[in-house]
Design a protein around this motif. Structure first.
Motif, PDB file in Angstrom:
ATOM      1  N   CYS A 161      19.829 -26.757 -80.518  1.00 38.32           N
ATOM      2  CA  CYS A 161      20.028 -27.658 -81.671  1.00 38.32           C
ATOM      3  C   CYS A 161      21.522 -28.270 -81.162  1.00 38.32           C
ATOM      4  O   CYS A 161      22.507 -27.706 -82.046  1.00 38.32           O
ATOM      5  CB  CYS A 161      20.088 -27.200 -82.764  1.00 38.32           C
TER       6      CYS A 161
ATOM      7  N   TYR B 112      22.338 -33.995 -76.377  1.00 33.93           N
ATOM      8  CA  TYR B 112      21.538 -34.725 -77.652  1.00 33.93           C
ATOM      9  C   TYR B 112      20.116 -34.034 -77.463  1.00 33.93           C
ATOM     10  O   TYR B 112      19.637 -33.726 -76.821  1.00 33.93           O
ATOM     11  CB  TYR B 112      21.849 -36.535 -77.538  1.00 33.93           C
ATOM     12  N   ALA B 113      19.634 -34.441 -78.827  1.00 33.74           N
ATOM     13  CA  ALA B 113      18.335 -33.771 -79.118  1.00 33.74           C
ATOM     14  C   ALA B 113      17.158 -34.079 -78.317  1.00 33.74           C
ATOM     15  O   ALA B 113      16.331 -33.484 -77.735  1.00 33.74           O
ATOM     16  CB  ALA B 113      18.047 -33.677 -80.748  1.00 33.74           C
ATOM     17  N   ARG B 114      16.867 -35.589 -78.227  1.00 34.57           N
ATOM     18  CA  ARG B 114      15.875 -36.030 -77.265  1.00 34.57           C
ATOM     19  C   ARG B 114      16.186 -35.658 -75.785  1.00 34.57           C
ATOM     20  O   ARG B 114      15.290 -35.674 -75.035  1.00 34.57           O
ATOM     21  CB  ARG B 114      15.758 -37.500 -77.689  1.00 34.57           C
TER      22      ARG B 114
ATOM     23  N   ASP C  56      12.780 -30.798 -87.737  1.00 35.38           N
ATOM     24  CA  ASP C  56      13.967 -31.318 -88.535  1.00 35.38           C
ATOM     25  C   ASP C  56      14.422 -29.941 -89.371  1.00 35.38           C
ATOM     26  O   ASP C  56      13.767 -29.429 -89.951  1.00 35.38           O
ATOM     27  CB  ASP C  56      13.650 -32.367 -89.392  1.00 35.38           C
TER      28      ASP C  56
ATOM     29  N   PHE D 205      19.355 -31.895 -88.785  1.00 34.23           N
ATOM     30  CA  PHE D 205      19.612 -31.393 -87.419  1.00 34.23           C
ATOM     31  C   PHE D 205      18.257 -31.377 -86.876  1.00 34.23           C
ATOM     32  O   PHE D 205      17.287 -31.172 -87.498  1.00 34.23           O
ATOM     33  CB  PHE D 205      20.151 -30.335 -87.303  1.00 34.23           C
ATOM     34  N   ASP D 206      18.269 -32.056 -85.690  1.00 36.25           N
ATOM     35  CA  ASP D 206      16.888 -32.243 -84.726  1.00 36.25           C
ATOM     36  C   ASP D 206      17.081 -31.090 -83.627  1.00 36.25           C
ATOM     37  O   ASP D 206      17.795 -30.883 -82.935  1.00 36.25           O
ATOM     38  CB  ASP D 206      16.980 -33.465 -84.060  1.00 36.25           C
ATOM     39  N   SER D 207      16.248 -30.084 -84.122  1.00 33.15           N
ATOM     40  CA  SER D 207      16.087 -28.970 -83.041  1.00 33.15           C
ATOM     41  C   SER D 207      14.786 -28.847 -82.323  1.00 33.15           C
ATOM     42  O   SER D 207      13.800 -29.316 -82.790  1.00 33.15           O
ATOM     43  CB  SER D 207      16.215 -27.523 -84.061  1.00 33.15           C
ATOM     44  N   THR D 208      14.815 -28.229 -81.152  1.00 32.37           N
ATOM     45  CA  THR D 208      13.890 -27.981 -80.138  1.00 32.37           C
ATOM     46  C   THR D 208      13.519 -26.501 -79.903  1.00 32.37           C
ATOM     47  O   THR D 208      14.331 -25.666 -79.691  1.00 32.37           O
ATOM     48  CB  THR D 208      14.326 -28.720 -78.841  1.00 32.37           C
TER      49      THR D 208
ATOM     50  N   GLN E 229       9.377 -29.817 -81.861  1.00 31.12           N
ATOM     51  CA  GLN E 229      10.504 -30.696 -82.361  1.00 31.12           C
ATOM     52  C   GLN E 229      10.548 -30.172 -83.849  1.00 31.12           C
ATOM     53  O   GLN E 229       9.470 -30.291 -84.507  1.00 31.12           O
ATOM     54  CB  GLN E 229      10.367 -31.971 -82.395  1.00 31.12           C
TER      55      GLN E 229
ATOM     56  N   ARG F 142      14.508 -32.410 -75.118  1.00 26.80           N
ATOM     57  CA  ARG F 142      12.970 -32.305 -74.688  1.00 26.80           C
ATOM     58  C   ARG F 142      12.784 -33.035 -73.391  1.00 26.80           C
ATOM     59  O   ARG F 142      11.678 -32.659 -72.393  1.00 26.80           O
ATOM     60  CB  ARG F 142      12.267 -32.956 -75.953  1.00 26.80           C
TER      61      ARG F 142
ATOM     62  N   GLU G 145      15.627 -21.449 -78.658  1.00 22.65           N
ATOM     63  CA  GLU G 145      15.751 -22.768 -79.515  1.00 22.65           C
ATOM     64  C   GLU G 145      16.996 -23.491 -78.951  1.00 22.65           C
ATOM     65  O   GLU G 145      17.920 -22.692 -78.668  1.00 22.65           O
ATOM     66  CB  GLU G 145      16.050 -22.416 -80.921  1.00 22.65           C
TER      67      GLU G 145
END
Length: 366
Positions: A51, A61-63, A12, A31-34, A10, A66, A49
């Motif tokens: 986001c 949504y970001a969470r 930011d 932005f919260d990227s994975t 994760q 994951r 990736e």
């Protein structure tokens, strides 16, 4: 080759402009990227990736990315990452829906395939039409005069296509479109992107008020049916985005003559495999395209570039370099903008090498 494990990171991604604002008062500051690493028994690791543009843009949504990967990844252990259609079928059987969760995994498997073959992803997807692709710059929603100033500044950096964020008060949006149109020069293209923010009657008011302006209208309303009403009532060129999320949606839009341009976002389709299917269908139908994603950093930008290189130049409306919008670099080797254009790497796979000083330790692995 078999998948032996996954690592999830994760990170930011703060914005250079401080805040990105679009329709209905929505905005994001960071932005919260994975980032996903797909490990194999051949020692090859692929990276992807995803986001989301916050939790209030699309059903993503970001969470959730994951959490979804934690649910999905164990079912993919032992799969061959080079067999992309088989892998996507396996993901769909293990997890119904949630295409954005699958996107980074699919992207990472394309990266692994390219590394195994010793070829860039764009060559594996059918080849590179041109040396580079055209970029647009999204102009965050602000007062009309500020947006015009932003367009002029980005024009000086080499951009010639501008996606103006509207979808607010109709009178304000009319002023925004007109103010920006005044600072454009011959050859520039202007898109007024409402991001579903108008009701039908508001969209019709705006379309009628700017009918003398050289501007594209993009996704004025939430539903396909509402957008089609507006499309049939205006002579302005028309773009569909949020409702284009599958091959079926592309076919429906083509049958109805609902758009002159469609936006293909990688994560909305569930990854590069299905985004490529939509890309190639549009090319066969003669529909112009914007190739992009919801948001992202260096890895997403690299994937966009590879996907966009396979579009015939006459149908390549535009793409975007999201890594230029943010202050954090996730990886080396990602495309860099030059005079409003970018080019996919000639290195194997996506051509990127993650920066683990930025990514840090995995937040989850299996």
């Amino acid at each position: 080759m078999q998948i032996t494990g996954f690592r999830v990171y994760q990170v930011d991604l703060p914005l250079r402009e401080g805040r990105y604002s679009w329709s209905e008062g929505k905005s994001v500051d960071v932005f919260d990227s994975t980032v996903v690493a797909v490990e194999t028994d051949a020692g090859i690791v692929g990276y992807g990736e995803v986001c989301p543009l916050g939790p209030a843009y699309l059903p993503a949504y970001a969470r959730g990315v994951r959490t979804g990967i934690e649910e999905l990844a164990p079912a993919l252990l032992g799969a061959d990452p080079r067999r992309l259609l088989v892998l996507n079928d396996r993901m769909d059987r293990a997890l119904k829906g949630h295409p954005y969760v699958k996107s980074a995994i699919d992207m990472a498997c394309w990266d692994a395939l390219g590394k195994a073959a010793g070829l860039p992803v764009c060559e594996l997807m059918g080849g590179r039409y041109a040396d580079d692709v055209t970029l647009y710059r999204a102009i965050s929603q602000r007062p009309a005069a500020e947006m015009a100033e932003n367009v002029a500044a980005y024009r000086a950096e080499g951009y010639r296509r501008f996606q103006l964020k509207v979808g607010g008060n109709a009178d304000d949006d009319i002023a925004r479109i007109r103010a920006v149109a005044e600072v454009l020069e011959p050859g520039d293209k202007l898109v007024a992107d409402a991001n579903t923010g108008w009701l039908t009657h508001e969209a019709l008011r705006v379309a009628n008020a700017v009918r003398d302006v050289d501007v594209y209208l993009e996704q004025p309303c939430k539903s396909y049916e509402e957008c089609l009403i507006v499309r049939r009532a205006t002579s302005l060129p028309f773009v569909l985005d949020e409702v284009i999320d599958s091959v079926g949606a592309v076919l429906r839009a083509a049958a109805d003559g609902a758009a002159d341009v469609v936006n293909i976002k990688i994560s909305k389709f569930g990854g590069l495999t299905r985004a490529k299917q939509a890309r190639d269908l549009c090319a066969s139908l003669g529909i112009a395209m914007t190739l992009e994603d919801s948001w992202g950093g260096d890895v997403v930008t690299a994937a966009i570039a590879h996907l966009a290189q396979g579009v015939p130049p006459e149908l390549q409306f535009t793409s975007t370099d999201f890594n230029s919008y943010v202050t954090t670099s996730l990886a080396a080797g990602a495309p860099k903008r030059e005079h409003g254009r970018m080019s996919a790497s000639a290195e194997p796979g996506l051509g990127i090498e993650p920066n683990f000083d930025v990514l840090g330790d995995p937040v989850w692995r299996c």
